[in-house]
Design an enzyme around this catalytic site. Structure first.
Site, short mmCIF file in Angstrom:
data_model
loop_
_atom_site.label_atom_id
_atom_site.label_comp_id
_atom_site.label_asym_id
_atom_site.label_seq_id
_atom_site.Cartn_x
_atom_site.Cartn_y
_atom_site.Cartn_z
N TYR A 93 39.98 2.17 -9.40
CA TYR A 93 40.31 2.60 -10.76
C TYR A 93 39.19 3.47 -11.33
O TYR A 93 39.41 4.55 -11.88
CB TYR A 93 40.54 1.36 -11.64
CG TYR A 93 40.86 1.66 -13.08
CD1 TYR A 93 42.15 2.02 -13.48
CD2 TYR A 93 39.88 1.57 -14.08
CE1 TYR A 93 42.45 2.29 -14.80
CE2 TYR A 93 40.17 1.84 -15.40
CZ TYR A 93 41.45 2.18 -15.77
OH TYR A 93 41.74 2.46 -17.08
N SER A 104 38.21 6.63 -19.10
CA SER A 104 37.89 5.22 -19.33
C SER A 104 36.37 5.07 -19.41
O SER A 104 35.64 5.96 -18.94
CB SER A 104 38.43 4.41 -18.14
OG SER A 104 37.97 3.09 -18.17
N1 LIG Z 1 43.80 -0.77 -22.24
C1 LIG Z 1 42.55 -0.44 -21.91
O1 LIG Z 1 41.62 -1.23 -22.07
C2 LIG Z 1 42.25 0.92 -21.34
C3 LIG Z 1 40.91 1.25 -21.16
C4 LIG Z 1 40.58 2.48 -20.63
C5 LIG Z 1 41.56 3.38 -20.29
N2 LIG Z 1 42.87 3.04 -20.46
C6 LIG Z 1 43.86 4.03 -20.06
O2 LIG Z 1 44.73 4.31 -21.11
C7 LIG Z 1 46.00 4.70 -20.60
C8 LIG Z 1 47.09 3.88 -21.26
O3 LIG Z 1 46.87 2.52 -20.94
P1 LIG Z 1 47.41 1.30 -21.82
O4 LIG Z 1 46.28 0.34 -21.96
O5 LIG Z 1 48.11 1.77 -23.03
O6 LIG Z 1 48.42 0.63 -20.76
P2 LIG Z 1 49.95 0.19 -20.85
O7 LIG Z 1 50.22 -0.51 -19.56
O8 LIG Z 1 50.19 -0.54 -22.12
O9 LIG Z 1 50.72 1.59 -20.90
C9 LIG Z 1 50.76 2.47 -19.80
C10 LIG Z 1 52.12 3.13 -19.75
O10 LIG Z 1 52.12 4.05 -18.65
C11 LIG Z 1 53.36 3.90 -17.97
N3 LIG Z 1 53.23 4.31 -16.57
C12 LIG Z 1 52.59 3.67 -15.57
N4 LIG Z 1 52.75 4.33 -14.42
C13 LIG Z 1 53.51 5.42 -14.69
C14 LIG Z 1 54.01 6.48 -13.90
N5 LIG Z 1 53.77 6.54 -12.59
N6 LIG Z 1 54.75 7.45 -14.50
C15 LIG Z 1 55.02 7.36 -15.83
N7 LIG Z 1 54.57 6.38 -16.63
C16 LIG Z 1 53.82 5.42 -16.07
C17 LIG Z 1 53.69 2.42 -18.08
O11 LIG Z 1 55.07 2.17 -17.82
C18 LIG Z 1 53.27 2.12 -19.50
O12 LIG Z 1 54.32 2.33 -20.41
C19 LIG Z 1 45.91 4.50 -19.08
O13 LIG Z 1 45.63 5.74 -18.47
C20 LIG Z 1 44.74 3.56 -18.93
O14 LIG Z 1 44.12 3.68 -17.67
C21 LIG Z 1 43.23 1.84 -20.98
#
Ligand SMILES: NC(=O)c1ccc[n+]([C@@H]2O[C@H](COP(=O)([O-])OP(=O)(O)OC[C@H]3O[C@@H](n4cnc5c(N)ncnc54)[C@H](O)[C@@H]3O)[C@@H](O)[C@H]2O)c1
Length: 270
Positions: free
Chosen positions: A153, A140
């Site tokens: 986080y 991130s």
């Molecule tokens: N959206 C953002 O702005 C952003 C920014 C930086 C990093 N990220 C990272 O990107 C990745 C994806 O995030 P996103 O934004 O697509 O979020 P999201 O919530 O849309 O998707 C995350 C998915 O991970 C699954 N998940 C959560 N805990 C889990 C577990 N214990 N076991 C299996 N699956 C699990 C959820 O059910 C969900 O389907 C994450 O690691 C997040 O930290 C996101």
């Protein structure tokens, strides 16, 4: 993208879903897991409609045994793995003083140990097959610059960044590339599922943060395209949106300015 079998954790939503679907469009076999069975089934159904062979399993990435079962199932089905994407992750909005020990355990078990478990199960398989491969770990911008409103986080994402850097060097002799992805502000379900700590009115805070992410308007499918481009180019670090590029540059070149920016951005989300 030349990967034939692509593994994506957290494929039931957001970035993981879009990565799975883009890989399907490019002709890959998919091994997908998520804790959310409904979201996972929806992703799989869409990918199958594109003619893709899809293996799915409900997995909690925090559980080493769950991940081991997923790896065994993947190998039984496809015989090997070319690209592993450790994407599953959760957010937690709150400063250090508002974050409980239980919160820490939960976040570390998913955001850090989930990535460790994925690497532990799939890397030996890639190495043994001897055909190289690639690992993508979702860090991130909060893994580049300390984010005061997201201290736990941020800590887990710094750890994922550090693990990715280490692995990149350790895996080089095996022809396995490793990329740490720092997306930026991406409009996904994460704004709705992230627990909020220390706010007088958590619902109001959530609305405010969700509105900011929506206004920024950077979509998960754009992230997926940029991640696969970074894999093709074997990039060690893939900042995605403009704010991620700026954070990466500041964190490496002008850390004090990075800290200043971090504090300003955190204030915006108050
Ligand atoms: N959206 C953002 O702005 C952003 C920014 C930086 C990093 N990220 C990272 O990107 C990745 C994806 O995030 P996103 O934004 O697509 O979020 P999201 O919530 O849309 O998707 C995350 C998915 O991970 C699954 N998940 C959560 N805990 C889990 C577990 N214990 N076991 C299996 N699956 C699990 C959820 O059910 C969900 O389907 C994450 O690691 C997040 O930290 C996101």
């Amino acid at each position: 993208m030349t990967e034939r079998t692509v593994v994506v954790t957290g494929a039931g939503s957001g970035i993981g879903r879009e990565l799975a679907l883009l890989s399907a469009r490019r002709g890959a076999n998919l091994a997908l897991c998520d804790l959310d069975e409904q979201g996972l089934a929806e992703t799989a159904e869409t990918a199958r409609a594109m003619g893709c062979d899809v293996f799915t399993r409900r997995v909690d990435v925090a559980g080493a045994e769950d991940m081991a079962g997923f790896a065994t199932g993947t190998l039984d089905r496809f015989g090997g793995v070319d690209l592993l994407v450790n994407n599953a992750g959760v957010g937690l909005l709150g400063g250090f003083l508002d974050t409980s020990r239980k919160d820490w355990d939960w976040l570390v078990s998913i955001n850090l140990m989930g990535v460790v478990h994925g690497c532990q199960e799939f890397l030996p398989v890639m190495i043994e097959r001897g055909r190289g491969g690639h690992v993508v770990n979702l860090s991130s911008t909060a893994g580049l610059l300390a984010n005061p409103g997201l201290s736990a986080y941020s800590t887990t994402k710094f750890a994922v960044f550090g693990l990715s850097e280490t692995l990149r060097i350790e895996m080089r002799p095996y022809g396995i590339g490793v990329t740490a992805v720092c997306p930026g502000v991406i409009n996904t379900n994460i704004t709705r599922s992230t627990p909020i700590r220390g706010a007088a009115d958590a619902d109001k805070r959530r609305e405010h943060v969700a509105a900011l992410y929506q206004k920024r308007g950077y979509t998960a499918d754009r992230v997926a395209r940029n991640i696969l481009r970074a894999v093709d180019r074997n990039k060690p670090v893939a900042p995605i949106a403009a704010e991620a590029h700026l954070s990466y540059w500041l964190s490496r070149m002008v850390p004090p300015a990075g800290r200043w920016l971090s504090a300003r951005l955190a204030a915006l989300a108050e």
